[in-house]
Design an enzyme around this catalytic site. Structure first.
Site, PDB file in Angstrom:
ATOM      1  N   GLN A  42      54.176   6.424  17.465  1.00  0.00           N
ATOM      2  CA  GLN A  42      54.322   7.881  17.570  1.00  0.00           C
ATOM      3  C   GLN A  42      53.234   8.492  18.448  1.00  0.00           C
ATOM      4  OE1 GLN A  42      54.252   8.597  13.363  1.00  0.00           O
ATOM      5  NE2 GLN A  42      52.444   7.314  13.134  1.00  0.00           N
ATOM      6  N   ASP A  97      46.303   9.847   6.943  1.00  0.00           N
ATOM      7  CA  ASP A  97      45.206  10.822   7.076  1.00  0.00           C
ATOM      8  C   ASP A  97      44.114  10.569   6.048  1.00  0.00           C
ATOM      9  OD1 ASP A  97      45.905  12.693   4.621  1.00  0.00           O
ATOM     10  OD2 ASP A  97      47.774  12.369   5.698  1.00  0.00           O
ATOM     11  N   GLU A 117      49.754   1.590   5.621  1.00  0.00           N
ATOM     12  CA  GLU A 117      50.064   2.574   6.674  1.00  0.00           C
ATOM     13  C   GLU A 117      50.553   1.792   7.889  1.00  0.00           C
ATOM     14  OE1 GLU A 117      49.933   6.130   7.571  1.00  0.00           O
ATOM     15  OE2 GLU A 117      50.635   5.152   9.388  1.00  0.00           O
ATOM     16  N   ASP A 149      54.314  -2.162   7.763  1.00  0.00           N
ATOM     17  CA  ASP A 149      55.434  -1.282   7.448  1.00  0.00           C
ATOM     18  C   ASP A 149      55.617  -1.275   5.919  1.00  0.00           C
ATOM     19  OD1 ASP A 149      57.902  -0.140   6.991  1.00  0.00           O
ATOM     20  OD2 ASP A 149      58.841  -1.085   8.743  1.00  0.00           O
ATOM     21  N   GLY A 150      55.557  -0.095   5.322  1.00  0.00           N
ATOM     22  CA  GLY A 150      55.672   0.016   3.870  1.00  0.00           C
ATOM     23  C   GLY A 150      56.977  -0.554   3.342  1.00  0.00           C
ATOM     24  N   ASP A 167      53.505   8.630   0.436  1.00  0.00           N
ATOM     25  CA  ASP A 167      52.958   9.776   1.176  1.00  0.00           C
ATOM     26  C   ASP A 167      53.434   9.654   2.615  1.00  0.00           C
ATOM     27  OD1 ASP A 167      51.511  11.860   2.175  1.00  0.00           O
ATOM     28  OD2 ASP A 167      49.571  10.871   2.016  1.00  0.00           O
ATOM     29  N   ASP A 170      58.113  12.952   7.586  1.00  0.00           N
ATOM     30  CA  ASP A 170      59.519  13.327   7.372  1.00  0.00           C
ATOM     31  C   ASP A 170      60.445  12.139   7.671  1.00  0.00           C
ATOM     32  OD1 ASP A 170      58.627  15.852   6.776  1.00  0.00           O
ATOM     33  OD2 ASP A 170      58.890  16.608   8.816  1.00  0.00           O
ATOM     34  N   PRO A 174      59.835   5.921  11.987  1.00  0.00           N
ATOM     35  CA  PRO A 174      59.465   4.815  11.087  1.00  0.00           C
ATOM     36  C   PRO A 174      59.572   5.171   9.606  1.00  0.00           C
ATOM     37  CG  PRO A 174      57.507   5.730  12.162  1.00  0.00           C
ATOM     38  CD  PRO A 174      58.699   6.369  12.812  1.00  0.00           C
TER      39      PRO A 174
HETATM   40  N1  SAM Z   1      51.246  14.783   4.142  1.00  0.00           N
HETATM   41  C1  SAM Z   1      52.110  14.455   5.175  1.00  0.00           C
HETATM   42  C2  SAM Z   1      53.402  15.186   5.266  1.00  0.00           C
HETATM   43  O1  SAM Z   1      54.146  15.295   4.302  1.00  0.00           O
HETATM   44  O2  SAM Z   1      53.692  15.644   6.376  1.00  0.00           O
HETATM   45  C3  SAM Z   1      52.306  13.009   5.423  1.00  0.00           C
HETATM   46  C4  SAM Z   1      51.030  12.269   5.405  1.00  0.00           C
HETATM   47  S1  SAM Z   1      50.769  10.844   6.295  1.00  0.00           S
HETATM   48  C5  SAM Z   1      50.092  11.389   7.824  1.00  0.00           C
HETATM   49  C6  SAM Z   1      52.312  10.135   6.724  1.00  0.00           C
HETATM   50  C7  SAM Z   1      52.108   8.753   7.306  1.00  0.00           C
HETATM   51  O3  SAM Z   1      53.242   7.931   7.025  1.00  0.00           O
HETATM   52  C8  SAM Z   1      51.918   8.706   8.820  1.00  0.00           C
HETATM   53  O4  SAM Z   1      50.586   8.389   9.103  1.00  0.00           O
HETATM   54  C9  SAM Z   1      52.894   7.618   9.288  1.00  0.00           C
HETATM   55  O5  SAM Z   1      52.344   6.760  10.279  1.00  0.00           O
HETATM   56  C10 SAM Z   1      53.164   6.887   7.981  1.00  0.00           C
HETATM   57  N2  SAM Z   1      54.414   6.120   7.971  1.00  0.00           N
HETATM   58  C11 SAM Z   1      55.602   6.482   8.496  1.00  0.00           C
HETATM   59  N3  SAM Z   1      56.508   5.503   8.313  1.00  0.00           N
HETATM   60  C12 SAM Z   1      55.864   4.495   7.633  1.00  0.00           C
HETATM   61  C13 SAM Z   1      56.267   3.217   7.165  1.00  0.00           C
HETATM   62  N4  SAM Z   1      57.505   2.780   7.331  1.00  0.00           N
HETATM   63  N5  SAM Z   1      55.339   2.473   6.521  1.00  0.00           N
HETATM   64  C14 SAM Z   1      54.061   2.905   6.327  1.00  0.00           C
HETATM   65  N6  SAM Z   1      53.644   4.102   6.779  1.00  0.00           N
HETATM   66  C15 SAM Z   1      54.525   4.895   7.408  1.00  0.00           C
END
Ligand code: SAM
Length: 288
Positions: A42, A97, A117, A149-150, A167, A170, A174
């Site tokens: 991203q 974050d 993450e 990847d979660g 967490d 949207d 990913p």
């Molecule tokens: N508080 C925030 C919100 O609701 O907008 C979200 C917090 S955090 C920054 C979201 C994180 O999820 C991002 O850093 C993103 O890289 C991570 N993410 C997205 N898809 C993921 C996946 N498949 N596995 C692990 N992390 C993922």
């Protein structure tokens, strides 16, 4: 700046314009662009805004910021941590974050906090440029960052946890499958029998379908499922939902005296009242 359609020059001023569903645009006046990098997953921007301070923006979408980030991070962390009477091992999926992990470090009895993450660069950028949001997480030895990847992580079940916090950003890119029923089933398989799962379930105003679907999926697999709410000014509509699920513990019976004291938003009254839902939400979740 002209490379991204969400960073605009309007009348000689810099603005970040978040486009929510093409029908709503939320604009923030920018003081400075602190950093702008592209990861394999991203576009990551850290911008300094007049009202919200430093903000993490992923692919043009506000994720967290210095002004109100604590509201979301406290609500997604403390509610499950207090609902479980004796959590030891916590898994956070996403959360780059570090704000949620930082909240969790306030519980001294915890042994392990794994943060899975997908994007290492998000973590690096936030620790470097928004340390007030990343908080204590980078300095607490119980926090382990796993860059994976979660979805794969829970599918390949390596360990068992007492609390899993999803967490995620949207449900696009990913994060899309982090809102799927299959993912919740795999995550449940990583929970101890009395474990608790919580996720952010989006805006009940603008993303009613996502909340309804998430709630329904969790009801298919857990006997106790409750949606709760908070007001987060920087998320479109301001009104945000979280959904918590367990086979054993009901947050309505939680011992709220266990809440960490050094919080800015959540307290015992907020914990309890966040489960009081307005009629339109009760209707959409078919409660009562
Ligand atoms: N508080 C925030 C919100 O609701 O907008 C979200 C917090 S955090 C920054 C979201 C994180 O999820 C991002 O850093 C993103 O890289 C991570 N993410 C997205 N898809 C993921 C996946 N498949 N596995 C692990 N992390 C993922």
């Amino acid at each position: 700046m002209d490379n991204f359609d969400y960073l605009k020059n309007i009348d000689g001023e810099m603005w970040f314009v978040e486009n929510d569903r093409d029908n709503l645009k939320v604009a923030y006046r920018i003081r400075d662009i602190i950093s702008s990098v592209k990861s394999p997953f991203q576009q990551i921007d850290i911008i300094d805004t007049y009202d919200f301070g430093r903000c993490l923006v992923l692919d043009g979408v506000m994720q967290t910021n210095e002004m109100d980030g604590y509201i979301y991070n406290e609500m997604i962390s403390h509610v499950p941590l207090v609902t479980h009477p004796s959590p030891k091992d916590v898994l956070i999926i996403g959360g780059g974050d570090c704000g949620a992990a930082s909240e969790i470090t306030k519980y001294r009895d915890l042994q392990k906090i794994d943060v899975v993450e997908i994007d290492e660069l998000v973590v690096k950028e936030c620790i470097k440029h928004i340390p007030s949001v990343a908080g204590n997480a980078p300095h607490d030895k119980r926090v382990n960052f796993i860059f994976d990847d979660g979805i794969e992580f829970v599918r390949n079940r390596r360990e068992m946890y007492d609390v899993i916090i999803i967490d995620s950003s949207d449900p696009v890119g990913p994060a899309e499958d982090l809102f799927s029923e299959k993912f919740y089933i795999d995550a449940k398989n990583c929970l101890r029998p009395d474990g608790i799962l919580v996720c952010q379930s989006e805006s009940p105003i603008f993303y009613k379908d996502i909340l309804q679907r998430t709630y329904g999926f969790l009801c298919n697999h857990f006997s106790i499922v409750r949606t709760y709410k908070a007001v987060v000014p920087s998320y479109p509509g301001g009104f945000w939902s979280f959904t918590i699920a367990s086979q054993k513990y009901d947050p309505l019976n939680a011992d709220t005296e266990r809440l960490a004291k050094n919080t800015k938003y959540i307290n015992e009254e907020i914990f309890k009242s966040s489960f009081n839902l307005p009629n339109f939400m009760k209707e959409m979740l078919e409660l009562e």
